[in-house]
Design an enzyme around this catalytic site. Sequence first.
Site, PDB file in Angstrom:
ATOM      1  N   ASP A   1       0.876  -1.168   0.000  1.00 19.89           N
ATOM      2  CA  ASP A   1       0.000   0.000   0.000  1.00 19.89           C
ATOM      3  C   ASP A   1       0.914   1.219   0.000  1.00 19.89           C
ATOM      4  O   ASP A   1       2.135   1.107  -0.180  1.00 19.89           O
ATOM      5  CB  ASP A   1      -1.025  -0.045   1.148  1.00 19.89           C
ATOM      6  CG  ASP A   1      -0.420   0.203   2.524  1.00 19.89           C
ATOM      7  OD1 ASP A   1       0.816   0.372   2.617  1.00 19.89           O
ATOM      8  OD2 ASP A   1      -1.175   0.222   3.508  1.00 19.89           O
TER       9      ASP A   1
ATOM     10  N   CYS B   1       2.690  -3.567   3.947  1.00 19.86           N
ATOM     11  CA  CYS B   1       1.932  -2.368   4.335  1.00 19.86           C
ATOM     12  C   CYS B   1       2.665  -1.756   5.522  1.00 19.86           C
ATOM     13  O   CYS B   1       3.864  -2.000   5.693  1.00 19.86           O
ATOM     14  CB  CYS B   1       0.463  -2.699   4.632  1.00 19.86           C
ATOM     15  SG  CYS B   1       0.180  -3.864   5.969  1.00 19.86           S
TER      16      CYS B   1
ATOM     17  N   THR C   1       2.317  -2.271   8.790  1.00 20.61           N
ATOM     18  CA  THR C   1       2.679  -3.286   9.790  1.00 20.61           C
ATOM     19  C   THR C   1       2.767  -4.706   9.228  1.00 20.61           C
ATOM     20  O   THR C   1       3.277  -5.601   9.911  1.00 20.61           O
ATOM     21  CB  THR C   1       1.602  -3.334  10.890  1.00 20.61           C
ATOM     22  OG1 THR C   1       0.343  -3.644  10.255  1.00 20.61           O
ATOM     23  CG2 THR C   1       1.493  -2.008  11.622  1.00 20.61           C
ATOM     24  N   GLY C   2       2.207  -4.927   8.061  1.00 18.01           N
ATOM     25  CA  GLY C   2       2.076  -6.285   7.509  1.00 18.01           C
ATOM     26  C   GLY C   2       0.781  -6.949   7.953  1.00 18.01           C
ATOM     27  O   GLY C   2       0.351  -7.946   7.378  1.00 18.01           O
TER      28      GLY C   2
ATOM     29  N   GLY D   1      -2.548  -5.762   8.173  1.00 23.20           N
ATOM     30  CA  GLY D   1      -3.722  -5.616   7.305  1.00 23.20           C
ATOM     31  C   GLY D   1      -3.606  -6.495   6.070  1.00 23.20           C
ATOM     32  O   GLY D   1      -4.583  -7.160   5.669  1.00 23.20           O
TER      33      GLY D   1
ATOM     34  N   HIS E   1       7.536 -24.565   8.666  1.00 26.19           N
ATOM     35  CA  HIS E   1       6.496 -25.206   9.487  1.00 26.19           C
ATOM     36  C   HIS E   1       5.081 -24.925   8.992  1.00 26.19           C
ATOM     37  O   HIS E   1       4.211 -25.765   9.128  1.00 26.19           O
ATOM     38  CB  HIS E   1       6.595 -24.733  10.948  1.00 26.19           C
ATOM     39  CG  HIS E   1       7.788 -25.302  11.665  1.00 26.19           C
ATOM     40  ND1 HIS E   1       7.968 -25.179  13.021  1.00 26.19           N
ATOM     41  CD2 HIS E   1       8.858 -26.001  11.201  1.00 26.19           C
ATOM     42  CE1 HIS E   1       9.104 -25.773  13.378  1.00 26.19           C
ATOM     43  NE2 HIS E   1       9.666 -26.264  12.287  1.00 26.19           N
TER      44      HIS E   1
ATOM     45  N   ARG F   1       4.983 -33.837  10.392  1.00 20.06           N
ATOM     46  CA  ARG F   1       3.936 -33.411  11.338  1.00 20.06           C
ATOM     47  C   ARG F   1       3.375 -32.037  10.953  1.00 20.06           C
ATOM     48  O   ARG F   1       2.210 -31.729  11.246  1.00 20.06           O
ATOM     49  CB  ARG F   1       4.472 -33.406  12.761  1.00 20.06           C
ATOM     50  CG  ARG F   1       5.529 -32.348  13.050  1.00 20.06           C
ATOM     51  CD  ARG F   1       6.125 -32.522  14.440  1.00 20.06           C
ATOM     52  NE  ARG F   1       7.016 -31.443  14.812  1.00 20.06           N
ATOM     53  CZ  ARG F   1       8.259 -31.298  14.378  1.00 20.06           C
ATOM     54  NH1 ARG F   1       8.773 -32.176  13.518  1.00 20.06           N
ATOM     55  NH2 ARG F   1       9.015 -30.289  14.779  1.00 20.06           N
ATOM     56  N   HIS F   2       4.198 -31.245  10.299  1.00 23.14           N
ATOM     57  CA  HIS F   2       3.729 -29.907   9.909  1.00 23.14           C
ATOM     58  C   HIS F   2       2.686 -30.003   8.797  1.00 23.14           C
ATOM     59  O   HIS F   2       1.776 -29.181   8.723  1.00 23.14           O
ATOM     60  CB  HIS F   2       4.909 -29.042   9.472  1.00 23.14           C
ATOM     61  CG  HIS F   2       5.956 -28.925  10.534  1.00 23.14           C
ATOM     62  ND1 HIS F   2       5.706 -28.356  11.761  1.00 23.14           N
ATOM     63  CD2 HIS F   2       7.249 -29.358  10.577  1.00 23.14           C
ATOM     64  CE1 HIS F   2       6.800 -28.415  12.506  1.00 23.14           C
ATOM     65  NE2 HIS F   2       7.750 -29.025  11.809  1.00 23.14           N
TER      66      HIS F   2
HETATM   67  C1  RB5 Z   1      -2.008   2.599   6.443  1.00 29.00           C
HETATM   68  O1  RB5 Z   1      -1.970   3.782   7.134  1.00 29.00           O
HETATM   69  C2  RB5 Z   1      -1.870   1.423   7.400  1.00 29.00           C
HETATM   70  O2  RB5 Z   1      -3.025   1.262   8.140  1.00 29.00           O
HETATM   71  C3  RB5 Z   1      -1.540   0.173   6.630  1.00 29.00           C
HETATM   72  O3  RB5 Z   1      -0.362   0.367   5.931  1.00 29.00           O
HETATM   73  C4  RB5 Z   1      -1.307  -1.104   7.432  1.00 29.00           C
HETATM   74  O4  RB5 Z   1      -0.396  -0.897   8.448  1.00 29.00           O
HETATM   75  C5  RB5 Z   1      -2.485  -1.825   7.859  1.00 29.00           C
HETATM   76  O5  RB5 Z   1      -2.403  -2.918   8.426  1.00 29.00           O
END
Ligand code: RB5
Length: 154
Positions: free
Chosen positions: A8, A65, A67-68, A70, A98, A132-133
Amino acid sequence: MRIAIASDHAAVALKSKIVAWLQARGHEAVDLGPTSPESVDYPDYAERVTAEITAGRAASGILICGTGIGMSLAANKVPGIRAAVANDPFMARLARAHNDANILCLGARVIGDGLAEAILEAWLGASFEGGRHARRVDKISAIERRWSGPEADA
Ligand code: RB5
């Protein structure tokens, strides 16, 4: 390896660096956007990458994104997708070994460029261990089937 990648607006710059990094290592990186830092909605881009994988056009994917999180939430709605957030190389390696994850999710606001590269190295260097995985991953698929609606079992 053909790898589909998207982000994003929070991660356009890191995405470009990762595309170049992958290409320098001989991978075909399919950049599904966006191309500018204008605000976009991450689920739209998550779905693009999942479509490449479920259609068999890409072996795996990378979604970035802020944080990864979303991206992973959106991608994991698609049957057959196992998207994992990894903030360090250990998580990336085990997501493959795994969990047989087929999408790596990164947080551009969480990790720096150097750590992103180390995570990618670990991700690309690992493979599913099975055993097992496999039983556990099969159980994830069974949950997916049970909750996919009545037409899923038809
Ligand atoms: C965008 O501002 C932010 O919400 C998006 O990049 C992401 O972190 C969502 O999980």
